[in-house]
Enzyme design. Structure first.
Site, PDB file in Angstrom:
ATOM      1  N   HIS A   1      40.563  26.889  43.394  1.00  0.00           N
ATOM      2  CA  HIS A   1      40.442  28.335  43.628  1.00  0.00           C
ATOM      3  C   HIS A   1      40.216  28.628  45.110  1.00  0.00           C
ATOM      4  O   HIS A   1      40.937  29.441  45.713  1.00  0.00           O
ATOM      5  CB  HIS A   1      39.285  28.894  42.797  1.00  0.00           C
ATOM      6  CG  HIS A   1      39.007  30.349  43.037  1.00  0.00           C
ATOM      7  ND1 HIS A   1      39.485  31.348  42.225  1.00  0.00           N
ATOM      8  CD2 HIS A   1      38.315  30.988  44.008  1.00  0.00           C
ATOM      9  CE1 HIS A   1      39.105  32.520  42.676  1.00  0.00           C
ATOM     10  NE2 HIS A   1      38.388  32.333  43.764  1.00  0.00           N
ATOM     11  N   GLU A   2      39.210  28.001  45.687  1.00  0.00           N
ATOM     12  CA  GLU A   2      38.888  28.285  47.086  1.00  0.00           C
ATOM     13  C   GLU A   2      40.010  27.841  48.012  1.00  0.00           C
ATOM     14  O   GLU A   2      40.251  28.469  49.052  1.00  0.00           O
ATOM     15  CB  GLU A   2      37.567  27.627  47.476  1.00  0.00           C
ATOM     16  CG  GLU A   2      36.354  28.190  46.759  1.00  0.00           C
ATOM     17  CD  GLU A   2      36.191  29.689  46.939  1.00  0.00           C
ATOM     18  OE1 GLU A   2      36.613  30.225  47.987  1.00  0.00           O
ATOM     19  OE2 GLU A   2      35.651  30.339  46.024  1.00  0.00           O
TER      20      GLU A   2
ATOM     21  N   HIS B   1      46.119  31.207  51.672  1.00  0.00           N
ATOM     22  CA  HIS B   1      46.418  32.582  52.074  1.00  0.00           C
ATOM     23  C   HIS B   1      46.142  32.757  53.569  1.00  0.00           C
ATOM     24  O   HIS B   1      46.946  33.352  54.309  1.00  0.00           O
ATOM     25  CB  HIS B   1      45.565  33.532  51.239  1.00  0.00           C
ATOM     26  CG  HIS B   1      46.050  34.935  51.182  1.00  0.00           C
ATOM     27  ND1 HIS B   1      45.394  35.922  50.478  1.00  0.00           N
ATOM     28  CD2 HIS B   1      47.115  35.546  51.745  1.00  0.00           C
ATOM     29  CE1 HIS B   1      46.060  37.062  50.605  1.00  0.00           C
ATOM     30  NE2 HIS B   1      47.089  36.858  51.373  1.00  0.00           N
TER      31      HIS B   1
ATOM     32  N   HIS C   1      42.461  30.585  48.542  1.00  0.00           N
ATOM     33  CA  HIS C   1      42.102  31.475  49.652  1.00  0.00           C
ATOM     34  C   HIS C   1      42.502  30.846  50.988  1.00  0.00           C
ATOM     35  O   HIS C   1      43.010  31.526  51.891  1.00  0.00           O
ATOM     36  CB  HIS C   1      40.590  31.724  49.661  1.00  0.00           C
ATOM     37  CG  HIS C   1      40.090  32.639  48.599  1.00  0.00           C
ATOM     38  ND1 HIS C   1      40.582  33.907  48.410  1.00  0.00           N
ATOM     39  CD2 HIS C   1      39.117  32.478  47.665  1.00  0.00           C
ATOM     40  CE1 HIS C   1      39.923  34.496  47.409  1.00  0.00           C
ATOM     41  NE2 HIS C   1      39.040  33.639  46.941  1.00  0.00           N
TER      42      HIS C   1
END
Length: 675
Positions: free
Chosen positions: A463-464, A470, A467
Site C-alpha cells: 500500500h505505502e 505515485h 504512494h
C-alpha cells in the site's frame, strides 16, 4: 559553518545532505525561508506590470525554495525520528507556519492579481495544466478566506494559529502516551502463540528500553494489535487492548480530550467564518466528494450491512469460544474460525514473508513488471537515520526517475502507522527531481535474525509503496501538482490499487519463500487465502466505517453545536449509536483521543477518503483482471493516464481517461460482502 538548507543540495537527485544537518540547523533555516518567500511574494504583489501567468502564477510557484527544502526534511524528521529539540521546535513553529501561510493566502494584492489572471484565462494562451493551476489557486485562496474583510481575516489568522498549535500538541501527546503504555511482559510464557521472530522483537524492544530479560509489546496506531490474533494468553490480550484504547484519555500531561473539544470548536467556528455550515462542508467543497451529503450517502449505504455482517461474525466466533467475545478476543478467535473454515493460518505464513524478499522480489518486482522500473541500493547516499536505506530508481531504458528511501522499523522516536513523504518534490519549473520516503513500523528483531512480516504488514508495504510510486513517476511542470498533491479523497486510490499485486500469482510466487528452507508458499495455502479474502469483512468494514463516521460527526457540527459538546466519550457513543456501529466487540479503528488522522494528520473530515477511493480501486482491479493483469502495456496505461499526471488535472477526469467511464460501486460492494 554554512546552514545546509540555505542553498540547493549538490547530492544526486538533490537529496538533502543529512550527514551535514543537525537539529540546530532547522530553526534558522525556517526563519530564512520565511523571510525569503515573503520578499518574493512582496515583489509579485507590487509588480507594476499587468498581471500575467508568468509574473504572477509562475512566480508564485517558484517562490519559497528554501522553505520547501527545510519543511520536507524537518517534518519527515519529526514524524520518523523526533528528538526533544525537534519536538520543541515543532511546537514553536506551528503558529509561525500558519501565520506565514496566511500572510500569503490572505494578501489582498496577490489575490487581486490571481483574480485578474483568472478572469482573462480564456484570452491567454495557457496550456491545460496552466489553466487548471490558475483555477485551483483562485478556488483555494477563496476557500481560505482571501475575500474576507480585514476584521474577519484577523480572526481567521488567530484560529489558524491556535489550531496549528493544538494539532501539533495532539500528535506529541499521542506519541508520548503510546510509548508510556507499551505493555511490559515479565515471563516469556505469557507470549504463547507468538512465533520466535515476534518474541525476539519484543525482547529487543525491551533491551532498547533498558529492560533486559523482559519483553515489551509496543502499541500500533489503530485500536487493535497484530499480536492479538496469535496470543493465547487471554489476560495479556486484554492488557494490550485496554492500553491501546486508553491512549490520550487517562488524565495527566498527555490527555487529548480537551484538545479534541477545542479543535472541533475552532474548526466549526472557522468554517462558519468562511461561509460554510460546518468544517465537513468546508473540507468536502475542495475534494471530489463535493459535499458532506455525498459522503453520508456512501457511508450510509455501507454501514447497515457492515454492522449486520459483523454481528453474524461475532455469533460465529462465540460458538467457537463458548462464551461472549470481547474486542481483545476478536482477532484470536477470527483466526481460529479462518483456520477451521478456510484452512488458513496467517501466523504460519509469516516465515514466508521475509522483509528483504518482500521488498526486492515482491514490491520492486511488481513495479518492474508493470512500469519497467529498476531499483539499485545506494549505500553511498546517507539518509536521516542509520536504518533508512536509499535506492536509486531508473526506467527500463536507464533514464533517471528518482530516489526511494525505506525506513522499515519501529522506534520510540517514530510516530505510529505507515506513510509516504516527499523529501524532494519533482517540478520541471524548478528543475527538481523526486525523492520519496516510505516509513513503516515493523518490530525490529535482534541483530542477525530475519525480519518476518505479518500478512497485514505485507499489505501495508504494498500500500505505502503505491504512494511512493505515485510520487516517483508523476511528471508535472508546477510544484503545486507534484507527486501525491491531489485531492485528499483521491490520494489513497493509487496506493490501494498497488495492494492487488501482493497476491497476484506471478508476484506472490516470486517473493513468498520460506526464509530457512527456500520452499515456496504452498499452493493450497495460497488458494485458501484467496478463497478467504471476504472473511471477517463485517468486522473490518465496521471498524473502519465507525472511525470515518466519527470523523464526520465531529466535523458536521455547527459552531454552536460544537460549543455544547463537553464529554468526548459520550459524544463518541452517541455518534456511533446513531449509525448502528456501537458494537462493544468491534471498537472504532481509531477513537477520538488517538485519531491522529483527523486531529493531527490532515484527514480532518476526510477519513472517508479510504472507502471513497476504494470505489475507484475495486473498479480498477476489475479492469486489470479483465485486461491481462501484470503486463507492461497495462502499467504504462495506468502510469501515463493516472500516476504520471500527479495533480495536474481533475482526478475524476484522469480516471475517466484511464477507465473509459466513471467508476462503478458494485465491485466494492462485492469485495466487502455488502452486495
Amino acid at each position: 559553518m554554512t546552514n545546509p538548507f540555505l542553498s540547493p543540495s549538490t547530492l544526486p537527485y538533490s537529496l538533502p545532505p543529512f550527514a551535514s544537518i543537525t537539529d540546530d540547523d532547522y530553526g534558522p533555516a525556517f526563519e530564512a525561508g520565511f523571510a525569503e518567500q515573503l520578499a518574493e511574494v512582496e515583489r509579485i504583489a507590487t509588480d507594476p506590470a499587468e498581471p500575467t501567468f508568468e509574473n504572477t502564477v509562475a512566480a508564485l510557484e517558484r517562490s519559497g525554495a528554501t522553505l520547501t527544502r527545510v519543511e520536507h526534511a524537518f517534518f519527515n524528521k519529526t514524524s520518523s525520528d523526533s528528538t526533544e529539540a525537534t519536538d520543541a521546535l515543532e511546537l514553536d513553529l506551528a503558529p509561525k507556519l500558519a501565520a506565514h501561510a496566511d500572510a500569503i493566502r490572505l494578501d489582498p494584492r496577490l489575490f487581486a492579481r490571481l483574480l485578474a489572471v483568472h478572469d482573462r484565462r480564456d484570452d491567454l494562451d495557457l496550456t491545460a495544466e496552466q489553466r487548471y493551476l490558475v483555477e485551483r489557486l483562485v478556488d483555494e485562496a477563496t476557500r481560505s478566506g482571501a475575500a474576507l474583510g480585514d476584521d474577519d481575516k484577523g480572526r481567521l489568522r488567530e484560529l489558524n494559529g491556535r489550531l496549528s498549535t493544538l494539532t501539533t500538541r495532539f500528535e506529541k501527546n499521542l506519541l508520548a502516551d503510546t510509548n508510556d503504555l507499551a505493555v511490559v511482559v515479565d515471563d516469556v510464557a505469557e507470549l504463547g502463540g507468538l512465533d520466535a521472530g515476534a518474541i525476539d522483537a519484543a525482547a529487543e524492544a525491551a533491551r532498547e528500553r533498558g529492560l533486559d530479560g523482559r519483553y515489551v509489546v509496543t502499541l500500533v496506531l489503530f485500536s487493535g494489535h497484530p499480536y492479538l490474533a496469535s496470543l493465547t494468553n487471554e489476560a495479556l490480550r486484554e492488557r494490550i487492548m485496554q492500553a491501546s484504547l486508553s491512549r490520550g484519555r487517562r488524565g495527566g500531561d498527555h490527555d487529548n480530550r480537551d484538545l479534541v473539544l477545542e479543535i472541533a470548536r475552532l474548526r466549526a467556528e472557522r468554517a462558519e467564518l468562511l461561509g460554510f455550515a460546518s468544517h465537513a462542508a468546508y473540507v468536502t467543497a475542495g475534494e471530489t466528494a463535493g459535499t458532506p451529503e455525498a459522503v453520508a450517502d456512501l457511508l450510509g449505504r455501507l454501514a447497515p450491512p457492515a454492522a449486520r455482517n459483523a454481528r453474524a461474525e461475532q455469533a460465529a466466533l462465540e460458538r467457537v469460544a463458548g462464551r461472549p467475545v470481547r474486542a481483545s478476543d476478536w482477532a484470536f478467535y477470527a483466526e481460529r474460525v479462518r483456520a477451521d473454515e478456510h484452512d488458513v493460518d496467517t501466523a504460519a505464513m509469516r516465515p514466508y514473508f521475509e522483509a528483504e524478499r518482500v521488498l526486492r522480489d515482491g514490491v520492486f518486482f511488481a513495479a518492474g513488471a508493470l512500469y519497467g522500473l529498476r531499483f539499485a541500493e545506494r549505500p553511498d547516499l546517507v539518509a536521516y537515520h542509520p536504518e533508512a536505506r536509499v535506492f536509486e530508481v531508473t526506467d527500463a531504458d536507464g533514464g533517471e526517475v528518482g530516489l526511494y528511501v525505506l525506513d522499515l522499523y519501529t522506534r520510540d522516536s517514530k510516530r505510529g502507522g505507515a506513510w509516504m513523504n516527499p523529501l524532494v518534490s519533482q517540478s520541471s519549473l524548478t528543475g527538481l527531481p523526486t525523492v520519496v520516503v516510505n516509513n513503516l513500523n515493523v518490530p525490529k528483531p535482534p541483530a542477525g535474525r530475519p525480519t518476518l512480516l505479518t500478512l497485514d504488514e505485507v499489505t501495508t508495504f504494498f500500500h505505502e509503496f503505491g504512494h511512493a510510486l505515485h510520487g516517483l513517476v508523476a511528471r508535472v511542470t508546477y510544484p503545486s501538482f507534484s507527486g501525491t498533491n491531489v485531492f485528499r479523497d483521491f490520494v489513497e486510490f493509487p496506493s490501494q490499487v498497488n495492494e492487488m499485486w501482493m497476491l497476484w500469482p506471478e508476484v506472490l510466487a516470486n517473493y513468498a519463500v520460506h526464509h530457512e528452507t527456500g520452499e515456496r508458499l504452498p499452493q493450497h495455502l495460497v488458494d485458501a487465502l484467496l478463497a478467504s479474502q471476504g472473511f471477517n469483512q463485517g468486522f473490518e468494514t465496521s471498524e473502519y466505517l465507525a472511525a470515518a463516521l466519527l470523523d464526520q460527526a465531529w466535523h458536521a457540527l455547527s459552531a454552536a453545536e460544537a460549543a455544547a459538546v463537553t464529554d468526548v466519550e459520550a459524544f463518541e457513543q452517541e455518534a456511533l449509536a446513531a449509525v448502528g456501529l456501537d458494537l462493544a466487540a468491534v471498537p472504532t479503528r481509531y477513537s477520538s483521543t488517538y485519531f491522529a488522522h483527523t486531529f493531527a494528520g490532515g484527514y480532518d473530515a476526510g477519513y472517508y477518503s479510504y472507502i471513497w477511493s476504494e470505489v475507484l480501486d475495486a473498479d480498477t482491479v476489475e479492469w486489470f483482471e479483465q485486461n491481462g493483469g501484470l503486463a507492461r502495456e497495462n502499467g504504462d496505461r495506468f502510469r501515463s493516464r493516472l500516476l504520471g499526471v500527479g495533480g495536474s488535472k481533475d482526478p475524476l477526469e484522469a480516471y475517466r481517461d484511464f477507465r473509459g467511464r466513471d467508476a462503478r460501486v458494485e465491485p466494492l460492494l462485492a469485495r466487502r460482502g455488502l452486495a
